[in-house]
Every structure is written in C-alpha cells, then in structure tokens.
Write a protein that holds these residues in place. Structure first.
Motif, short mmCIF file in Angstrom:
data_model
loop_
_atom_site.label_atom_id
_atom_site.label_comp_id
_atom_site.label_asym_id
_atom_site.label_seq_id
_atom_site.Cartn_x
_atom_site.Cartn_y
_atom_site.Cartn_z
N CYS A 162 25.52 19.23 -3.64
CA CYS A 162 26.63 19.94 -4.27
C CYS A 162 27.82 18.98 -4.29
CB CYS A 162 26.95 21.20 -3.48
SG CYS A 162 28.23 22.25 -4.20
N LEU A 163 28.10 18.42 -5.45
CA LEU A 163 29.09 17.36 -5.56
C LEU A 163 30.51 17.88 -5.47
CD1 LEU A 163 27.41 15.36 -8.45
CD2 LEU A 163 27.45 14.73 -6.04
N GLN A 164 31.28 17.29 -4.58
CA GLN A 164 32.69 17.61 -4.49
C GLN A 164 33.48 16.78 -5.50
OE1 GLN A 164 33.38 20.27 -2.40
NE2 GLN A 164 31.13 20.14 -2.38
N THR A 165 33.09 15.52 -5.68
CA THR A 165 33.60 14.63 -6.73
C THR A 165 32.45 13.75 -7.16
OG1 THR A 165 34.23 12.69 -5.41
CG2 THR A 165 35.81 14.53 -5.48
N ILE A 166 32.65 13.01 -8.24
CA ILE A 166 31.59 12.13 -8.71
C ILE A 166 31.34 10.98 -7.74
CG2 ILE A 166 33.14 10.67 -10.06
CD1 ILE A 166 30.92 10.38 -12.13
N MET A 167 32.33 10.63 -6.92
CA MET A 167 32.23 9.46 -6.06
C MET A 167 31.77 9.75 -4.64
SD MET A 167 32.80 6.69 -7.70
CE MET A 167 33.01 5.57 -6.31
N ALA A 175 16.98 23.44 -1.38
CA ALA A 175 17.13 24.49 -2.39
C ALA A 175 18.39 24.24 -3.20
CB ALA A 175 17.18 25.86 -1.72
N PHE A 176 18.51 24.94 -4.32
CA PHE A 176 19.74 24.84 -5.10
C PHE A 176 20.95 25.21 -4.24
CE2 PHE A 176 17.09 25.77 -9.05
CZ PHE A 176 17.30 24.53 -9.62
N PRO A 177 22.09 24.57 -4.44
CA PRO A 177 23.31 24.98 -3.75
C PRO A 177 23.62 26.44 -4.04
CG PRO A 177 23.63 22.85 -4.79
CD PRO A 177 22.30 23.36 -5.27
N ILE A 185 25.96 19.52 -9.81
CA ILE A 185 24.83 19.40 -8.90
C ILE A 185 24.07 18.11 -9.19
CG2 ILE A 185 22.60 20.38 -8.21
CD1 ILE A 185 23.74 23.14 -8.96
N MET A 186 23.83 17.34 -8.15
CA MET A 186 22.99 16.15 -8.31
C MET A 186 21.58 16.47 -7.82
SD MET A 186 23.49 12.21 -7.03
CE MET A 186 23.45 12.58 -5.27
N ALA A 187 20.60 16.29 -8.69
CA ALA A 187 19.19 16.44 -8.29
C ALA A 187 18.65 15.06 -7.93
CB ALA A 187 18.38 17.05 -9.43
N MET A 239 22.75 13.86 -12.72
CA MET A 239 24.02 14.56 -12.54
C MET A 239 24.09 15.72 -13.53
SD MET A 239 25.25 12.39 -10.26
CE MET A 239 27.04 12.49 -10.16
N TRP A 240 23.97 16.94 -13.02
CA TRP A 240 24.02 18.13 -13.87
C TRP A 240 25.43 18.70 -13.86
CZ3 TRP A 240 19.97 18.75 -16.91
CH2 TRP A 240 18.73 18.24 -16.52
N ASN A 241 26.04 18.77 -15.03
CA ASN A 241 27.43 19.24 -15.12
C ASN A 241 27.46 20.76 -15.17
OD1 ASN A 241 30.12 19.56 -15.47
ND2 ASN A 241 30.29 18.37 -17.35
#
Length: 341
Positions: A162-167, A175-177, A185-187, A239-241
C-alpha cells in the motif's frame, strides 16, 4: 524502503543487477503458457516485452520472431505478463484500474511494469557464476486457484504494498490492502531462481524451478541438489493507480476492499505472473557477468546492454486478437470471460 537503500544493499555484490521499465505491449485475453492457442483465454492480462507475443508464442527462441520490444533494453524481447486489476463498485459494475510508471525509470514510459534481474544470493552463491535463462525457457509463479491465506502466506515472493508515496515502501501483505492507499497499490511478483539444469519448461510451468527466497529483495537460501543451478532473481513490480477509487463512500457497504483481479479474485491470494525468456543472443549473460547496476547497465552509461528511448518502447505493439470492451472507459457489468456474480 527507499531506492538508495536498495541500491546500497545490492552494491555489496560484485554481480550485476538490472532494474528497468517496460511500457505496455498489449492488454487482452491471451495466455500462451497456461492456455496456448486459446482465443480468448479465460481472463484479461497486461503484457510487456517483445512483439512476438501471440496466443501460440514460439517455443524455441522468441527473440527470432520479434522486431521490437517495449522494454528499455532493446535486446530484451522476452514477454512478461500478469492479470489486470479492476475496481468493483457498490452496484456490482467494474472499471479497469490504470497503471502508472515506477520511480526513477526512463522518462516517457507508458504504464507497464518494472522488471528486475538481481543476484542477491550473498549467503550462498552470490559471488559465483549466475546462469542466464536459455532460449525456450518459460515459467510461471503463483496460481489463480489459490484461495487460502495459509497458501498465500507461504508464497513469500507474491505480495502487495500500500504505497504512501511513489518513492517509499511500506509493509508487504499477502492479500489486497484493506484501506485506501495514498499513492496506489504495488503488486509484486518474485519468481524462483533455482533451476533443475535440464528442463526449459514443465507441465505446470513451475516444477523445473525451485524457490529459496525469503521474501522481497532479501538473501535467498542455497539451491537444493534437485535444482542446483542459480539463475537471476526475476521480479515484477506493477504500480496500480487506485487513487481515483480511494473515496470509501464508493467502497462496499460492509467496508471490505473493492479491488479484484481479472479472474474475479477479491482476496488477492491468487496473484500470478508469467515469463517467456527472449533476450537476444548472450545479452542477458553479458549483463549477469558484469558489475553494472540498474540504469548503469546501459551502453549510454558504459554498461553492456543497448538501450532505446521511450518513444520506441511505446511504439511497439501487437494487434488485438481478442476484440472486446475491457472496462478502460465504460463500466462493465461482468468481467471479461467471467460469469456474473
């Protein structure tokens, strides 16, 4: 984990590490490994790599049938694919989740995935010869039939962030966040890296390989005698937006997370990836024999691999063999190839 930390860890090795972007080649229902020749396959995939991809992809040397690739290293005609991610609304309709480009990659890439070939086996044979994949090699990781949390937990290389930022990177989950993710979400798909040294494929596309990874980009254990050949650690990041769907008022009324894979997996346990090797000649072995790091592996920075601009990557496509609405613009009442709930 920030990228400079990852680079510092990898730099301890004398071996090469590749990290590069590939734009989207095609998004459609084709799967030449699990369902060769099927038009269409049962669920939608997002595919990157060389334009030899088809429902019946060749089994000898994929690079011989390709004229372009969507990957930044222009000698990589391999194909890499995963399922497509969808958002399911409260009324039961579906919308395709868009992708975006990972951090620190070639400017101008259109969506796609980040691909890694690393050699982080420092406790075993990390300083020894790494054998590149061979023409005709193929494999899968994970399975859409996995529905058990116990089984999913054992697949250490298949995770979500579960991405807080891209970096930045946070804790990984099987499991999914369960909460909205500020940057999507990054898979993550880490493939096994121990080969039996004999078979380029196996009936289930997995038995010729063995996984000794401990999760993430961490040190792997030694390969067993049944699969003694250490190959590069292949990994995908997508990277899923999901940010357009972060308003919890449009999530299910019971508060459960709303994302599903294209094969109608709402848990995320069945995440899987497919790989067909297609590097030209000895390009990947040359890279594995070098000491280059990430973008430094390109000839423009003194490395062994030829590079191409994003415009050439983005221009490489394959025609749609399966013509159908996949939910890019309109909402779908049923996922392509799936039965209505």
């Amino acid at each position: 984990m920030k990228w400079f930390t990852l680079v510092a860890v990898l730099a301890e090795s004398s071996q090469a590490a590749l990290r590069f972007g590939c734009s989207v080649l095609s998004v459609q229902r084709l799967d030449p490994l699990v369902q060769p020749g099927a038009i269409p396959s049962t669920h939608v995939h997002q595919i990157i790599g060389g334009n030899a991809f088809n429902a019946t992809i060749r089994t000898d040397d994929v690079s011989k049938g390709a004229s372009c690739t969507t990957c930044v290293f222009s000698e990589d005609f391999s194909n890499y694919w995963t399922a497509l991610l969808y958002f399911k609304a409260r009324n039961g309709t579906y919308k395709r989740v868009p992708q975006y480009v990972n951090a620190d990659l070639t400017s101008g890439i259109q969506a796609g995935m980040t691909v890694y070939y690393t050699q982080q086996d420092f406790s075993s044979n990390g300083n020894k010869h790494i054998t590149a994949f061979q023409p005709g090699f193929r494999m899968t990781v994970g399975s859409p039939t996995v529905t058990s949390s116990t089984k999913a937990a054992s697949q250490k290389g298949l995770r979500y962030t579960c991405l807080q930022t891209i970096m930045t990177r946070g804790a990984e989950t099987a499991a999914f966040p369960t909460a909205p993710c500020p940057a999507g979400i990054m898979a993550i798909h880490h493939f096994p890296a121990c080969w039996d040294g004999k078979n380029l494929d196996s009936p289930n596309h997995q038995d010729h390989m063995y996984d000794t990874s401990t999760g993430g980009f961490q040190v792997a254990s030694a390969c067993p005698s049944t699969h003694p050949v250490r190959m590069p650690q292949l990994a995908y990041e997508t990277m899923w937006n999901t940010t357009a769907f972060n308003d919890k008022s449009i999530w299910p009324t019971d508060g459960s997370q709303p994302f599903v894979w294209s094969y109608n997996d709402k848990l995320g346990y069945g995440t899987h990836g497919d790989y067909v090797f297609g590097w030209k000649d000895d390009a990947l072995q040359r890279a594995m024999n070098s000491s280059c790091m990430f973008t430094g592996c390109g000839t423009d920075q003194g490395g062994p691999l030829k590079v191409q601009a994003a415009a050439a990557m983005n221009a490489c496509k394959v025609p749609d063999t399966v013509t159908e609405d996949i939910g890019t613009n309109a909402w779908l009442s049923v996922l392509p190839g799936q039965k209505a709930d």
